[in-house]
Design a protein around this motif. Structure first.
Motif, short mmCIF file in Angstrom:
data_model
loop_
_atom_site.label_atom_id
_atom_site.label_comp_id
_atom_site.label_asym_id
_atom_site.label_seq_id
_atom_site.Cartn_x
_atom_site.Cartn_y
_atom_site.Cartn_z
N GLN A 10 40.11 39.20 40.44
CA GLN A 10 39.00 38.89 39.60
C GLN A 10 37.71 37.91 40.43
O GLN A 10 36.65 38.15 40.50
CB GLN A 10 39.32 38.54 38.28
CG GLN A 10 39.59 37.14 38.13
CD GLN A 10 39.83 36.80 36.53
OE1 GLN A 10 40.93 37.25 35.92
NE2 GLN A 10 38.98 35.82 36.12
N GLY A 59 28.85 41.77 42.62
CA GLY A 59 29.46 43.02 42.69
C GLY A 59 29.53 43.53 44.07
O GLY A 59 30.31 44.21 44.44
N GLN A 85 32.93 42.31 45.24
CA GLN A 85 33.97 42.91 44.44
C GLN A 85 34.12 44.46 45.55
O GLN A 85 35.30 44.85 45.50
CB GLN A 85 34.16 43.24 42.94
CG GLN A 85 35.16 43.32 42.23
CD GLN A 85 36.33 42.67 42.78
OE1 GLN A 85 36.84 42.30 43.60
NE2 GLN A 85 36.64 41.67 41.51
N ARG A 86 33.01 44.88 45.78
CA ARG A 86 33.22 46.19 46.53
C ARG A 86 33.85 46.03 47.85
O ARG A 86 34.50 46.89 48.25
CB ARG A 86 31.79 46.87 46.73
CG ARG A 86 31.35 47.68 45.30
CD ARG A 86 29.95 48.18 45.38
NE ARG A 86 29.02 47.52 45.34
CZ ARG A 86 27.97 47.84 45.78
NH1 ARG A 86 27.85 48.85 46.66
NH2 ARG A 86 26.95 46.87 45.60
N THR A 113 36.07 43.34 36.98
CA THR A 113 34.89 42.99 36.42
C THR A 113 34.47 41.57 35.82
O THR A 113 33.35 41.27 35.29
CB THR A 113 34.17 44.28 35.66
OG1 THR A 113 34.87 44.37 34.57
CG2 THR A 113 34.39 45.52 36.53
N SER A 114 35.38 40.88 35.67
CA SER A 114 35.18 39.80 34.56
C SER A 114 34.50 38.61 35.07
O SER A 114 34.02 37.83 34.29
CB SER A 114 36.82 39.46 33.86
OG SER A 114 37.32 38.64 34.87
N LEU A 131 31.82 39.23 36.93
CA LEU A 131 30.57 39.76 37.26
C LEU A 131 29.55 39.33 36.44
O LEU A 131 29.72 39.41 35.05
CB LEU A 131 30.72 41.12 37.73
CG LEU A 131 31.70 41.46 38.89
CD1 LEU A 131 31.71 43.10 38.96
CD2 LEU A 131 31.41 40.55 40.14
N VAL A 170 28.45 45.12 36.64
CA VAL A 170 29.69 45.58 36.29
C VAL A 170 29.80 46.99 36.48
O VAL A 170 30.75 47.61 37.01
CB VAL A 170 30.11 45.24 34.63
CG1 VAL A 170 31.19 46.11 34.33
CG2 VAL A 170 30.34 43.99 34.49
N VAL A 224 30.88 48.34 40.27
CA VAL A 224 32.21 48.17 40.59
C VAL A 224 32.99 49.37 39.69
O VAL A 224 33.85 49.82 40.40
CB VAL A 224 32.49 46.96 40.32
CG1 VAL A 224 34.20 46.79 40.51
CG2 VAL A 224 32.31 45.85 41.15
N LEU A 225 32.71 49.42 38.64
CA LEU A 225 33.38 50.54 37.80
C LEU A 225 33.16 51.85 38.32
O LEU A 225 34.00 52.82 38.18
CB LEU A 225 33.00 50.13 36.15
CG LEU A 225 33.36 49.21 35.51
CD1 LEU A 225 32.97 49.27 34.02
CD2 LEU A 225 34.99 49.12 35.47
N THR A 238 41.92 45.27 32.26
CA THR A 238 40.48 45.32 32.00
C THR A 238 40.32 45.04 30.67
O THR A 238 41.21 45.08 29.64
CB THR A 238 40.19 46.58 32.38
OG1 THR A 238 38.67 46.63 32.33
CG2 THR A 238 40.73 47.71 31.60
N GLU A 259 37.36 46.32 29.89
CA GLU A 259 36.45 47.37 29.81
C GLU A 259 36.85 48.63 28.99
O GLU A 259 37.39 49.42 29.82
CB GLU A 259 35.63 47.96 31.19
CG GLU A 259 35.33 46.78 31.95
CD GLU A 259 33.72 46.50 31.40
OE1 GLU A 259 33.12 47.04 30.60
OE2 GLU A 259 33.50 45.14 31.62
#
Length: 246
Positions: A88, A144, A147-148, A168-169, A171, A176, A179-180, A197, A199
């Motif tokens: 994360q 973001g 994370q990518r 995503t927590s 971000l 979000v 990344v999703l 997650t 999400e």
């Protein structure tokens, strides 16, 4: 013969007298997305860290392709190349640019040449939309984007399974989705993923299996349609009502 790529068997983890995980038992099948849901403090992240050998289970076992990985018989770095992890908090090297972040593990663990590592890194950075930013340092890009990059770095190791620890927590809400979207496309391509997650739409729409944890125990697991529409346990119903309402 089981088609499980990863089997967690009666796994428990204690820190001193604090039992964080108790008798955890589930499988991750090849090509599936398994989502782990539950309130903060329910042991989800510790479970991933045990699977990835960042923590040593107190008891129980983790089997990768049917072979135990907790008895000291595997090289942790080589195992982590096959069972990659996305954190994360990104865990990028701040002193390296985006491209070098995605090359260093390949060269050190997989012994790839710099040319091969660069080519492979570029493939996955382009894949997650980060090709234009290869010379940027982590401090110069958004959460973001970081994370990518972290996902591209994990993919560059050619993993068989990816573990995502609440990716995503950390971000901002507008980041979000990007990344999703990468994670959804990986799922569509058949990447085996184990995702902790919050999400719920991702867990409901993308997963093959949903695991609900509370107080270090798996209370219930099953197909997302049943877990979200007709959960058997009151604890699952209470959690979903609370988080979906929020």
């Amino acid at each position: 013969m089981s088609d499980a790529i990863l089997e967690v068997r009666h796994l428990s983890k204690s820190f001193g007298s604090n039992e964080v995980l108790r008798d955890i038992d589930f499988d991750v099948r090849q090509g599936d997305v398994t989502s782990i849901i539950g309130a903060s403090g329910s042991g989800k992240s510790t479970l991933l860290r045990c699977i990835n050998l960042l923590e040593t289970p107190t008891s129980g076992d983790v089997l990768f392709h049917g072979e135990s990985v907790v008895n000291g018989g595997v090289n942790p770095n080589k195992y982590r190349a096959k069972v990659g992890m996305v954190f994360q908090s990104f865990n990028l090297f701040e002193n390296m640019n985006v491209l070098k972040n995605c090359m260093v593990g390949q060269m050190k663990v997989l012994k790839r040449s710099s040319v091969e590592a660069r080519e492979n890194a570029m493939k996955y950075l382009e894949r997650v939309g980060m090709g234009p930013y290869i010379n940027a340092k982590p401090r110069q890009i958004s959460g973001g984007m970081k994370q990518r990059v972290a996902i591209a770095r994990a993919l560059a190791m050619d993993p068989e399974i990816l573990l995502f620890d609440e990716p995503t927590s950390a971000l901002d809400p507008e980041m979000v989705g990007e990344v999703l979207a990468v994670m959804r496309s990986l799922a569509e391509e058949g990447m085996t993923m184990l995702v902790v997650t919050h999400e719920m739409s991702f867990a409901r729409d993308v997963s093959a299996n949903v695991v609900f944890m509370k107080d270090g125990v798996i209370w219930e697991q099953g197909a997302p349609e049943r877990m979200f529409k007709t959960p058997e346990k009151q604890e699952t119903r209470d959690f979903l009502a609370r988080i979906i309402q929020a």
